[in-house]
Design a protein around this motif. Structure first.
Motif, PDB file in Angstrom:
ATOM      1  N   GLU A   1       0.829  -1.209   0.000  1.00  0.00           N
ATOM      2  CA  GLU A   1       0.000   0.000   0.000  1.00  0.00           C
ATOM      3  C   GLU A   1       0.863   1.259   0.000  1.00  0.00           C
ATOM      4  O   GLU A   1       0.514   2.263  -0.622  1.00  0.00           O
ATOM      5  CB  GLU A   1      -0.935   0.000   1.215  1.00  0.00           C
ATOM      6  N   LEU A   2       1.980   1.203   0.691  1.00  0.00           N
ATOM      7  CA  LEU A   2       2.893   2.344   0.725  1.00  0.00           C
ATOM      8  C   LEU A   2       3.417   2.649  -0.671  1.00  0.00           C
ATOM      9  O   LEU A   2       3.402   3.800  -1.119  1.00  0.00           O
ATOM     10  CB  LEU A   2       4.038   2.043   1.687  1.00  0.00           C
ATOM     11  N   ILE A   3       3.869   1.624  -1.378  1.00  0.00           N
ATOM     12  CA  ILE A   3       4.435   1.821  -2.718  1.00  0.00           C
ATOM     13  C   ILE A   3       3.362   2.251  -3.709  1.00  0.00           C
ATOM     14  O   ILE A   3       3.585   3.157  -4.539  1.00  0.00           O
ATOM     15  CB  ILE A   3       5.121   0.528  -3.206  1.00  0.00           C
ATOM     16  N   LEU A   4       2.195   1.626  -3.631  1.00  0.00           N
ATOM     17  CA  LEU A   4       1.104   1.961  -4.550  1.00  0.00           C
ATOM     18  C   LEU A   4       0.703   3.429  -4.407  1.00  0.00           C
ATOM     19  O   LEU A   4       0.502   4.132  -5.401  1.00  0.00           O
ATOM     20  CB  LEU A   4      -0.113   1.072  -4.273  1.00  0.00           C
ATOM     21  N   THR A   5       0.588   3.887  -3.155  1.00  0.00           N
ATOM     22  CA  THR A   5       0.165   5.268  -2.926  1.00  0.00           C
ATOM     23  C   THR A   5       1.297   6.240  -3.206  1.00  0.00           C
ATOM     24  O   THR A   5       1.059   7.384  -3.615  1.00  0.00           O
ATOM     25  CB  THR A   5      -0.339   5.442  -1.483  1.00  0.00           C
ATOM     26  N   PHE A   6       2.525   5.817  -2.997  1.00  0.00           N
ATOM     27  CA  PHE A   6       3.687   6.655  -3.284  1.00  0.00           C
ATOM     28  C   PHE A   6       3.701   7.054  -4.760  1.00  0.00           C
ATOM     29  O   PHE A   6       3.886   8.232  -5.091  1.00  0.00           O
ATOM     30  CB  PHE A   6       4.967   5.888  -2.931  1.00  0.00           C
ATOM     31  N   GLN A   7       3.496   6.071  -5.646  1.00  0.00           N
ATOM     32  CA  GLN A   7       3.515   6.397  -7.076  1.00  0.00           C
ATOM     33  C   GLN A   7       2.319   7.269  -7.465  1.00  0.00           C
ATOM     34  O   GLN A   7       2.442   8.157  -8.320  1.00  0.00           O
ATOM     35  CB  GLN A   7       3.567   5.117  -7.927  1.00  0.00           C
ATOM     36  N   LEU A   8       1.172   7.045  -6.830  1.00  0.00           N
ATOM     37  CA  LEU A   8      -0.004   7.870  -7.119  1.00  0.00           C
ATOM     38  C   LEU A   8       0.238   9.312  -6.689  1.00  0.00           C
ATOM     39  O   LEU A   8      -0.043  10.248  -7.445  1.00  0.00           O
ATOM     40  CB  LEU A   8      -1.224   7.308  -6.388  1.00  0.00           C
ATOM     41  N   ALA A   9       0.763   9.489  -5.483  1.00  0.00           N
ATOM     42  CA  ALA A   9       1.002  10.838  -4.973  1.00  0.00           C
ATOM     43  C   ALA A   9       2.027  11.581  -5.829  1.00  0.00           C
ATOM     44  O   ALA A   9       1.846  12.765  -6.144  1.00  0.00           O
ATOM     45  CB  ALA A   9       1.475  10.767  -3.517  1.00  0.00           C
ATOM     46  N   LEU A  10       3.091  10.906  -6.223  1.00  0.00           N
ATOM     47  CA  LEU A  10       4.091  11.541  -7.087  1.00  0.00           C
ATOM     48  C   LEU A  10       3.470  11.994  -8.408  1.00  0.00           C
ATOM     49  O   LEU A  10       3.764  13.080  -8.908  1.00  0.00           O
ATOM     50  CB  LEU A  10       5.241  10.568  -7.370  1.00  0.00           C
ATOM     51  N   CYS A  11       2.617  11.162  -8.955  1.00  0.00           N
ATOM     52  CA  CYS A  11       1.939  11.502 -10.204  1.00  0.00           C
ATOM     53  C   CYS A  11       1.066  12.738 -10.024  1.00  0.00           C
ATOM     54  O   CYS A  11       1.059  13.645 -10.863  1.00  0.00           O
ATOM     55  CB  CYS A  11       1.101  10.317 -10.683  1.00  0.00           C
ATOM     56  N   ILE A  12       0.337  12.787  -8.921  1.00  0.00           N
ATOM     57  CA  ILE A  12      -0.544  13.926  -8.651  1.00  0.00           C
ATOM     58  C   ILE A  12       0.259  15.212  -8.477  1.00  0.00           C
ATOM     59  O   ILE A  12      -0.055  16.249  -9.077  1.00  0.00           O
ATOM     60  CB  ILE A  12      -1.398  13.660  -7.393  1.00  0.00           C
ATOM     61  N   PHE A  13       1.305  15.147  -7.666  1.00  0.00           N
ATOM     62  CA  PHE A  13       2.113  16.345  -7.408  1.00  0.00           C
ATOM     63  C   PHE A  13       2.765  16.861  -8.686  1.00  0.00           C
ATOM     64  O   PHE A  13       2.789  18.066  -8.939  1.00  0.00           O
ATOM     65  CB  PHE A  13       3.192  16.043  -6.368  1.00  0.00           C
ATOM     66  N   SER A  14       3.288  15.956  -9.480  1.00  0.00           N
ATOM     67  CA  SER A  14       3.996  16.354 -10.691  1.00  0.00           C
ATOM     68  C   SER A  14       3.050  16.887 -11.768  1.00  0.00           C
ATOM     69  O   SER A  14       3.315  17.916 -12.392  1.00  0.00           O
ATOM     70  CB  SER A  14       4.788  15.168 -11.242  1.00  0.00           C
ATOM     71  N   SER A  15       1.936  16.189 -11.973  1.00  0.00           N
ATOM     72  CA  SER A  15       1.029  16.568 -13.067  1.00  0.00           C
ATOM     73  C   SER A  15       0.208  17.818 -12.766  1.00  0.00           C
ATOM     74  O   SER A  15      -0.353  18.424 -13.687  1.00  0.00           O
ATOM     75  CB  SER A  15       0.096  15.399 -13.406  1.00  0.00           C
ATOM     76  N   THR A  16       0.138  18.220 -11.486  1.00  0.00           N
ATOM     77  CA  THR A  16      -0.643  19.407 -11.134  1.00  0.00           C
ATOM     78  C   THR A  16       0.231  20.572 -10.665  1.00  0.00           C
ATOM     79  O   THR A  16      -0.289  21.585 -10.203  1.00  0.00           O
ATOM     80  CB  THR A  16      -1.660  19.076 -10.016  1.00  0.00           C
ATOM     81  N   ASP A  17       1.538  20.432 -10.789  1.00  0.00           N
ATOM     82  CA  ASP A  17       2.461  21.477 -10.332  1.00  0.00           C
ATOM     83  C   ASP A  17       2.432  22.657 -11.307  1.00  0.00           C
ATOM     84  O   ASP A  17       2.846  22.526 -12.463  1.00  0.00           O
ATOM     85  CB  ASP A  17       3.876  20.901 -10.231  1.00  0.00           C
ATOM     86  N   SER A  18       1.964  23.793 -10.838  1.00  0.00           N
ATOM     87  CA  SER A  18       1.853  24.980 -11.696  1.00  0.00           C
ATOM     88  C   SER A  18       3.213  25.557 -12.069  1.00  0.00           C
ATOM     89  O   SER A  18       3.311  26.390 -12.975  1.00  0.00           O
ATOM     90  CB  SER A  18       1.028  26.058 -10.981  1.00  0.00           C
ATOM     91  N   ARG A  19       4.269  25.124 -11.390  1.00  0.00           N
ATOM     92  CA  ARG A  19       5.615  25.636 -11.675  1.00  0.00           C
ATOM     93  C   ARG A  19       6.227  24.971 -12.896  1.00  0.00           C
ATOM     94  O   ARG A  19       7.232  25.451 -13.420  1.00  0.00           O
ATOM     95  CB  ARG A  19       6.526  25.428 -10.464  1.00  0.00           C
ATOM     96  N   ARG A  20       5.662  23.863 -13.326  1.00  0.00           N
ATOM     97  CA  ARG A  20       6.234  23.142 -14.459  1.00  0.00           C
ATOM     98  C   ARG A  20       6.053  23.929 -15.750  1.00  0.00           C
ATOM     99  O   ARG A  20       4.984  24.472 -16.029  1.00  0.00           O
ATOM    100  CB  ARG A  20       5.590  21.767 -14.607  1.00  0.00           C
ATOM    101  N   THR A  21       7.104  23.982 -16.536  1.00  0.00           N
ATOM    102  CA  THR A  21       7.044  24.670 -17.827  1.00  0.00           C
ATOM    103  C   THR A  21       6.958  23.684 -18.984  1.00  0.00           C
ATOM    104  O   THR A  21       6.557  24.048 -20.084  1.00  0.00           O
ATOM    105  CB  THR A  21       8.287  25.553 -18.024  1.00  0.00           C
TER     106      THR A  21
END
Length: 265
Positions: free
Chosen positions: A135-155
């Motif tokens: 569960e830790l690994i499964l949620t880790f990859q989900l959270a990373l995806c969310i943070f990266s794909s919604t980061d307004s700082r990304r160009t």
């Protein structure tokens, strides 16, 4: 802090988290019901959960941020992205929404199709320790995806965040179902457990695993890989709900200035 809670936008956001989690749990659990005429497949369940979260993120994300998951909300708090009060209200709304969604599904599903309402449980000789790591690994990859794909700082181009997040949830289920039925979301596990009164001894796994996994992803992303330049006082202001970005202050200042000029004329 009081100003944030009393705003209409805040109330809308909290209600949206309740509604989004209700719908997510209803569709997700509904896809896993053991219908006598056709038992669900791993692919079917995985796609249903992924499509549900992607649809809701696209439709309601602009209102509340589309957390729909206490683990993600708490991870964003750890990452200094939301206030403490907002996190508390969001988590409560998500848990109540999950209970409501599971309750509605229980009420409309035929008795012979309810089963255990897809309550998370360990399977295939999975131990609590193994389940926790999964569960830790499964949620880790989900959270990373969310943070990266919604980061307004990304160009760089990020495509559709809703699609990326939906695929991440689908990926997690394709693997996680064999271990735990796949939670990645404490609310998803809590809702049906309350409705069915099925709190097993390993229920803690579906809280600790996702929360720790998402928190580790937040620490990695927001403090190591892509840290922001906020000062300590600004970070405290974020947690208290009183922080205003400099650009927002400048915009407000310009608006006030224009208003004063128009009034002077």
């Amino acid at each position: 802090m009081k100003k944030e809670v009393c705003s209409v936008a805040f109330v809308k956001a909290v209600f949206t988290e309740f509604l989004a989690t209700l719908i997510f749990v209803f569709f997700g659990l509904g896809s896993a019901l053991p219908w006598p005429s056709a038992l669900p497949t791993i692919l079917q369940i995985s796609l249903a959960f992924g499509l549900a979260i992607g649809t809701l993120a696209q439709a309601l994300g602009p209102v509340s941020g589309g957390h729909i998951n206490p683990a993600i909300t708490l991870a964003l708090l750890v990452g200094n992205q939301i206030s403490l009060l907002r996190a508390v209200f969001y988590v409560v709304a998500q848990l109540v929404g999950a209970i409501a969604g599971a309750g509605i599904l229980y009420g409309v599903a035929p008795v012979n199709a309810r089963g255990k309402l897809a309550v998370n449980e360990l399977s295939n000789d999975t131990t609590p320790g193994h389940a926790l790591v999964a569960e830790l690994i499964l949620t880790f990859q989900l959270a990373l995806c969310i943070f990266s794909s919604t980061d307004s700082r990304r160009t760089s181009p990020v495509g559709s965040p809703a699609l990326s997040i939906g695929l991440s949830v689908t990926l997690g289920h394709l693997v996680g179902i064999y271990f735990t039925g796949c939670s990645m979301n404490p609310a998803r596990s809590f809702g049906p457990a309350v409705v069915m009164k099925e709190f097993r001894s390993e229920h803690w796994v579906f809280w600790v695993g996702p929360i720790v996994g998402a928190a580790l992803a937040a620490i990695l992303y927001f403090y190591l890989l892509f840290p922001n330049s906020l000062s300590l006082s600004e970070r405290v202001a974020v947690v208290k709900g009183t922080y205003e970005p400099e650009e927002d202050w400048e915009e407000q200042h310009e608006e006030r200035k224009k208003t004063m000029e128009l009034t002077a004329r």
